[in-house]
Structure formats: structure tokens, C-alpha cells
Scaffold this motif. Structure first.
Motif, PDB file in Angstrom:
ATOM      1  N   GLY A 262      -2.492  25.649  11.047  1.00 38.49           N
ATOM      2  CA  GLY A 262      -2.465  26.069  12.440  1.00 38.49           C
ATOM      3  C   GLY A 262      -1.043  26.319  12.893  1.00 38.49           C
ATOM      4  N   SER A 268      -5.720  28.116   7.734  1.00 42.06           N
ATOM      5  CA  SER A 268      -6.535  27.703   8.867  1.00 42.06           C
ATOM      6  C   SER A 268      -6.708  26.190   8.875  1.00 42.06           C
ATOM      7  CB  SER A 268      -7.907  28.371   8.808  1.00 42.06           C
ATOM      8  OG  SER A 268      -8.670  27.837   7.737  1.00 42.06           O
ATOM      9  N   SER A 270      -9.466  24.587   9.508  1.00 43.78           N
ATOM     10  CA  SER A 270     -10.717  24.211   8.846  1.00 43.78           C
ATOM     11  C   SER A 270     -10.538  24.096   7.336  1.00 43.78           C
ATOM     12  CB  SER A 270     -11.810  25.222   9.176  1.00 43.78           C
ATOM     13  OG  SER A 270     -11.451  26.527   8.741  1.00 43.78           O
ATOM     14  N   GLU A 271      -9.818  25.043   6.719  1.00 46.83           N
ATOM     15  CA  GLU A 271      -9.593  24.982   5.277  1.00 46.83           C
ATOM     16  C   GLU A 271      -8.709  23.797   4.907  1.00 46.83           C
ATOM     17  OE1 GLU A 271     -10.774  26.776   2.541  1.00 46.83           O
ATOM     18  OE2 GLU A 271     -12.224  27.257   4.103  1.00 46.83           O
TER      19      GLU A 271
END
Length: 320
Positions: A262, A268, A270-271
Motif C-alpha cells: 500500500g 497490494s 491483500s496480496e
């Protein structure tokens, strides 16, 4: 406090953004004048504090200004000017050093000594993002590292990525730090910003001398790999296979890793969270750092002050 409390009420449209850019630029200019006055009086500690405040103020202004706005270049020029004053006027010296490799490739870097009598202080190779110069990165990091007892070698992404042998050039940086009188080959870390996070991952995987790395954990390479597989198979890749690929890439790292997601990161959130879960199950020393972001009409603005403190606190812990 300003960055923690950014909101739509603080920045209202383009005019509000321009007003805050002007305000923080004025704060930086005022602190520069204060530093100059303290230098004339021989008050070096007070001058240092004023210059660090100025650099932070300029960085706030730089992040709030539009990328196409000419003021962005003006602010960057102010940072470089004040780094030169910092270099020449204070007891805490910043060196401009030349890194040379055996294939005759060479480039300039900034070296910030630990600033104490300790000859074996930890050191960190810091690689700027593709959008920043080495001077811009140094200007932002100085307030975060002064007084931590760490040395920094600041290099530009362009100097590393422009060569097909980026890992060789980074090895030369590590050699340089190892051979310095104030260096310690066993306490050297690597920190990559933006796309340089992927370079830091590859380097830490290839050179066992790296003691800690702030990187992307191999997720940039994984994203490209999955895109290629998806294109060839015309279908989605099974999540168990993806999990195994994540672990295969991160296992190549030979040192503790802090993955930035981020904000300024290239992966990302989430990853990165999935990677962290996989590493936890596999007992791999990997931690995750997510910057605090303020959502405003001018876009997202990162609290770089607290985040830089988090990153260098982690590096100091792992390299001590």
C-alpha cells in the motif's frame, strides 16, 4: 500531527491544496533561515534541528503538490540546496562518494555516517523509487535516522536500473560499506522504495551478506509470473499453486524481511497479507508494514513521518 489529521475539511479542492503547499513551503523556508542564524552563532545542535524541520516541511509540501505543477521541482531544488548546506556546515557530515565496480561502471551516492564513535554501526543501502532522486530520498530520511546510530548509503533508482547488472552494482555498494573503516560487513541492510523494492528482494536473495531487507517479498515477480501463466493457459491459477509460488519466492531471501504494501509500495495490501499468512505457517521471518493514509479530495497522502520511523526502527532492531 498535521499528517495524522488530514481530512476533507483540511484540504478542500485545488485552492485549499495550493494554500497548504504554500504554507508548508513557507514553514520550510523559515526553518532554513533559523538554521543559518544558528550556524552563525555556532549553535550547531539547534541548526541541525531547524534543518531537519525544514526538510520535513518541504517533504509535506512536495507530497501535496500536483506532479505536473512546477512548484514540485522548486521544492525539490530547495531540498537539494539545504542538503548541501547540511553537508558543509555541520559536524554531522554527509559525504558524496563514488561507487566503482570491476567492469568500470561507477556512480555517485550519498553517505551519511552513523554520527558517533562506534566503528561497527549498522548500515543500510537505500534505493530511491523510480520517481525520486537520491537527494529527495535523503532529504526525507534524514529526520528519521539522525541519532539512531545507523549509517546510510543513498543511491538513485536510475543509477541501478539503467544497468543490466543491477545486482552487481548493489554488491559493489555492499563491498564499499564493508571496506569502510566505520563499516561492519555483518550488519548491512537494504531498503528499496517503489520499484526498487523488487530490486532489493532480488539482491537479498542473491547475496547472503545482506542482514535485513525492506522489500516487496517477491510479490512483483509473482504478479508478472501469474500474468504470464494466465495469458498462456487462458484461465485462473489455483490458489494452492499461488501460495506455493509465494513461498518459493520468499524462501530465496536469506535474511529477515519487512514487506511494504500500500502507499508507496508496489504490491497490494491483500496480496501482502496472504504472503504474511503463508510465511507465518512456514515459520519464515517476514513482517508486514502498511502506511497510514489520509484520503482527501487531493488524493491519498501518506504519513511518511511515522512510517519511516517504523521502517528504520525495524532495521535497527534486526541489524543490532
Amino acid at each position: 500531527m498535521f499528517l495524522d489529521n488530514l481530512s476533507a475539511d483540511v484540504i478542500c479542492g485545488a485552492m485549499g491544496r495550493q494554500n497548504w503547499v504554500a504554507r508548508w513551503t513557507e514553514i520550510g523556508d523559515a526553518q532554513c533561515l533559523l538554521a543559518d542564524l544558528n550556524i552563525k552563532k555556532g549553535a550547531f545542535d539547534e541548526a541541525t534541528e531547524a534543518w531537519l524541520c525544514a526538510l520535513t516541511a518541504f517533504e509535506v509540501a512536495r507530497r501535496m503538490v500536483d506532479e505536473e505543477d512546477p512548484k514540485r521541482g522548486d521544492i525539490s531544488a530547495k531540498v537539494e540546496t539545504n542538503i548541501q548546506k547540511f553537508r558543509l556546515s555541520l559536524r554531522h557530515k554527509i559525504e558524496r562518494v563514488k561507487i566503482s565496480c570491476s567492469d568500470q561502471a561507477e556512480f555517485l551516492a550519498y553517505y551519511l555516517p552513523a554520527g558517533n564513535s562506534e566503528l561497527c554501526a549498522p548500515a543500510v543501502i537505500c534505493i530511491s523509487s523510480e520517481e525520486e532522486t537520491g537527494a529527495t530520498l535523503l532529504g526525507r530520511l534524514l529526520p528519521a535516522v539522525i541519532g539512531r546510530g545507523m549509517s546510510l548509503l543513498i543511491i538513485s533508482h536510475d543509477d541501478i536500473s539503467s544497468s543490466s547488472g543491477s545486482q552487481v552494482l548493489l554488491s559493489c555498494c555492499l563491498d564499499y560499506l564493508s571496506l569502510r573503516r566505520d563499516g561492519n560487513a555483518g550488519r548491512i541492510g537494504v531498503y528499496g522504495e517503489g520499484l526498487s523494492a523488487a530490486l532489493a528482494t532480488d539482491f537479498a536473495a542473491s547475496d547472503s551478506r545482506v542482514g535485513a531487507v525492506v522489500c516487496d517479498g517477491g510479490l512483483w515477480s509473482l504478479t508478472r509470473l501469474l500474468a504470464s501463466v494466465g495469458w498462456m493457459t487462458r484461465g485462473a491459477v489455483d490458489e494452492d499453486v499461488v501460495s506455493e509460488l509465494r513461498l518459493r519466492l520468499v524462501r530465496q531471501l536469506r535474511c529477515p524481511a519487512l514487506v511494504v504494501a500500500g502507499g508507496r509500495g508496489i504490491v497490494s495490501v491483500s496480496e501482502a497479507i496472504k504472503l504474511q499468512a503463508d510465511c507465518l505457517m512456514a515459520s519464515i521471518d517476514m513482517e508486514l508494514a502498511i502506511p497510514q493514509m489520509a484520503r482527501t479530495p487531493a488524493g491519498e497522502i501518506e504519513n511518511f513521518v511515522s512510517f519511516d520511523d517504523r521502517i528504520f526502527g525495524w532495521l535497527k532492531h534486526k541489524l543490532t
